[in-house]
Write a protein that holds these residues in place. Structure first.
Motif, PDB file in Angstrom:
ATOM      1  N   GLY A 408       0.859  -1.186   0.000  1.00  0.00           N
ATOM      2  CA  GLY A 408       0.000   0.000   0.000  1.00  0.00           C
ATOM      3  C   GLY A 408       0.891   1.230   0.000  1.00  0.00           C
ATOM      4  N   GLU A 409       0.295   2.384   0.224  1.00  0.00           N
ATOM      5  CA  GLU A 409       1.076   3.614   0.222  1.00  0.00           C
ATOM      6  C   GLU A 409       1.766   3.808   1.567  1.00  0.00           C
ATOM      7  OE1 GLU A 409       0.784   8.337  -1.011  1.00  0.00           O
ATOM      8  OE2 GLU A 409      -1.076   7.196  -0.707  1.00  0.00           O
ATOM      9  N   ILE A 410       3.053   4.136   1.519  1.00  0.00           N
ATOM     10  CA  ILE A 410       3.821   4.412   2.731  1.00  0.00           C
ATOM     11  C   ILE A 410       3.456   5.806   3.229  1.00  0.00           C
ATOM     12  CG2 ILE A 410       6.141   4.715   3.682  1.00  0.00           C
ATOM     13  CD1 ILE A 410       7.135   2.818   1.468  1.00  0.00           C
ATOM     14  N   CYS A 411       2.953   5.875   4.468  1.00  0.00           N
ATOM     15  CA  CYS A 411       2.542   7.149   5.057  1.00  0.00           C
ATOM     16  C   CYS A 411       3.293   7.356   6.369  1.00  0.00           C
ATOM     17  CB  CYS A 411       1.039   7.175   5.282  1.00  0.00           C
ATOM     18  SG  CYS A 411       0.086   7.019   3.742  1.00  0.00           S
ATOM     19  N   ILE A 412       3.671   8.593   6.635  1.00  0.00           N
ATOM     20  CA  ILE A 412       4.645   8.881   7.695  1.00  0.00           C
ATOM     21  C   ILE A 412       4.143   9.973   8.625  1.00  0.00           C
ATOM     22  CG2 ILE A 412       7.027   9.609   8.141  1.00  0.00           C
ATOM     23  CD1 ILE A 412       6.814   8.881   4.710  1.00  0.00           C
ATOM     24  N   GLN A 413       4.388   9.765   9.909  1.00  0.00           N
ATOM     25  CA  GLN A 413       4.129  10.800  10.907  1.00  0.00           C
ATOM     26  C   GLN A 413       5.352  10.891  11.813  1.00  0.00           C
ATOM     27  OE1 GLN A 413       0.982  10.364  14.079  1.00  0.00           O
ATOM     28  NE2 GLN A 413      -0.049  11.885  12.799  1.00  0.00           N
ATOM     29  N   GLY A 414       5.789  12.093  12.103  1.00  0.00           N
ATOM     30  CA  GLY A 414       6.953  12.262  12.958  1.00  0.00           C
ATOM     31  C   GLY A 414       7.385  13.715  12.988  1.00  0.00           C
TER      32      GLY A 414
END
Length: 561
Positions: A408-414
């Motif tokens: 799936g789509e790589i999604c990032i939080q940080g």
């Protein structure tokens, strides 16, 4: 154990799941600490000339003072266009220390690309190497820039600099003629001496960099990176490397800076991390000069940290003279910018004894998101684990989390994730999920241990030698050429560069030739964006609403009409 973050169980001993990040500190405060702590250490070596931390502190403060003398509003944008030379670091650090925003400019840009970036960022100051002055001259009357500062390559190199400048102008002839109102870089430093530097209070939420990246529309966008974003990523990367560097605390680390520091990977992993660690930055002005790079490595077998891209590693390992080097002090080799090829990585390890730790990041994430631990024993093929304070999720087209092992789509939080795209609220809105995860546009999967693997790209992005190329931009330029009716651009595999650009063209001028198109592209685009292969076809496959289907274009092959 937080089962939602399976990667934490695989962190090396000593790497925390969460860093306590400073809340009142700017990137400038971090750099000031290094200036105070390591004044007598060598900070830079460039073209055989070195500068101490004390000298870099003084010179960057002088440049900051000069910028302050221009009475620019806080937060004004300063565009910087240099190869890896000392002047880049002085200008970049000086702009930050003056409370201004750095706009890194790719030194390979054409005048069209430079014009867009200067105007989109609303840059008031441009600092550039004389090598590129003729590029700016073509658009000097069309930009927002009010002050231009020009440096020759040999500036600051003492007597040797005179020889460097003479050779550049009259022997190698790499300085085309140019003329426009400007201030010399050395004069700016002298003027800065006469102006008392006033250290501004810089809020961690202030913008540090506008780091330009491509977009799905083909229009280059500025990722708005705050001081706290970049500071966090420097500290995250520092903590990640600590297991292999902890025994080196009493020794100065040596960073090889072969990748352009105007690129976010080298900016963070070489320049800023290197200065944070009190390291010596070995600057490579022309990484395409592989012979020169090997000679530099022969003189500096003490290199500890070597960030690079697949094409650079590939070029080195295929030189017999490289295999004769003794890089026994090499502690970390980091591969980023593009996918590493296993054959190249294995070859590198066989010669150096050091495996390549592949990582992953984006301009929008300052850049590092995931990376292999530097303790790996061999190349893994995946991009490793998310850094401390970083959450990575794999989302399907419906926005729901995918099961482990499914793509799936790589999604990032940080804390390293950008504030948004400069002056593009709609693009910013589309780039984030409703709960605040940045949508990378890359397709990948995570296994049950938390290791992430990239399998494809949503945005049809092409990566040429580590540089990102967006088909829409290339297509827009091609479509502006008389004689071209329609066109479509795709990426095709290339042994050395990873990928190259291939253009399929429907022409409305029967005598239009391959050579005509290549010459037009040479005038309009920097080298890595230009199509290497051109195929003329009678028509392009389209959907029922007339949209060109790139997935079908790829099936056309090389048959010309």
């Amino acid at each position: 154990m937080n089962t939602a973050k399976p990667w934490l169980k695989n962190y090396p001993a000593g790497v925390p799941a969460q860093l306590i990040l400073p809340t009142q500190t700017s990137l400038v405060d971090l750099l000031d600490e290094s200036f105070a702590r390591y004044p007598k250490r060598k900070a830079i070596e460039s073209m055989g000339h070195s500068f101490s931390y004390e000298e870099l502190n003084v010179l960057s403060e002088q440049f900051a003072s000069y910028l302050q003398s221009l009475d620019l509003p806080m937060g004004s944008r300063v565009a910087i266009m240099f190869p890896n030379v000392t002047q880049y670091l002085i200008a970049m650090l000086g702009a930050l220390r003056a409370g201004l925003v750095v706009v890194n400019v790719n030194p390979l840009y054409t005048s069209r690309e430079l014009e867009h970036q200067l105007n989109d960022s609303q840059a008031l100051v441009l600092v550039l190497s004389e090598n590129f002055a003729h590029i700016y001259q073509q658009i000097a009357e069309k930009t927002s820039v009010k002050r231009v500062i020009v440096s020759s390559l040999g500036d600051l190199l003492g007597p040797k600099g005179l020889l460097v400048n003479f050779a550049a102008r009259y022997i190698k002839k790499i300085i085309p003629q140019w003329a426009f109102p400007h201030t010399r870089f050395t004069d700016a430093l002298q003027l800065g001496k006469q102006h008392l530097f006033q250290k501004p209070t810089i809020d961690p939420n202030a913008i540090a960099f506008l780091q330009y990246t491509g977009g799905t529309t083909g229009v280059s966008k500025g990722a708005t990176l705050l001081h706290r974003n970049v500071l966090a990523n420097v500290l995250q990367t520092d903590a990640w490397l600590e297991p292999v560097l902890r025994d080196q605390h009493d020794q100065q680390l040596v960073f090889l800076c072969a990748l352009p520091m105007t690129h976010i990977f080298a900016l963070t992993a070489c320049a800023l991390l290197g200065l944070r660690k009190g390291g010596l930055l070995l600057l490579v002005a022309n990484p395409r000069d592989i012979t020169g790079l090997i000679k530099l490595l022969a003189k500096h077998p003490e290199v500890n940290i070597f960030p690079g891209v697949n094409t650079l590693f590939h070029a080195l390992v295929h030189r017999p003279e490289f295999s004769k080097l003794k890089l026994s002090n090499l502690l970390v080799t980091i591969g980023g910018g593009m996918a590493m090829q296993k054959k190249t990585a294995d070859h590198w390890q066989a010669i150096t004894g050091n495996p390549i730790a592949q990582g992953y990041g984006l301009s929008e994430t300052s850049p590092v998101v995931c990376v292999n631990t530097p303790l790996i024993e061999k190349f893994t093929g995946h991009i490793g684990l998310p850094l401390p304070n970083t959450d990575v999720v794999i989302l399907g087209e419906d926005g729901k989390r995918m099961p482990m092992g499914e793509a799936g789509e790589i999604c990032i939080q940080g804390p390293q994730v950008m504030a948004g795209y400069w002056n593009q609220p709609e693009e910013t809105r589309k780039a984030f999920t409703v709960d605040g995860y940045f949508k990378s546009g890359d397709i990948g999967f995570m296994d049950s241990e938390g290791y992430v693997t990239i399998v494809d790209r949503i945005k049809d992005m092409i990566v040429v030698g580590g540089f990102k190329v967006f088909p829409n931009e290339v297509e827009e330029v091609l479509a502006s050429m008389p004689g071209i009716h329609e066109c479509a651009v795709v990426g095709v595999e290339h042994r050395k560069l990873g990928e190259i650009v291939k253009a399929y063209i429907v022409k409305d001028k029967h005598d239009l030739t391959n050579a005509d198109v290549l010459q037009f592209c040479k005038e309009q685009m920097t080298s890595y964006k230009r199509p290497r292969k051109i195929v003329f076809v009678s028509e392009l496959p389209k959907s029922n609403v007339g949209k060109i289907l790139r997935r079908e274009v790829r099936k056309l092959g090389d048959s010309s009409s």
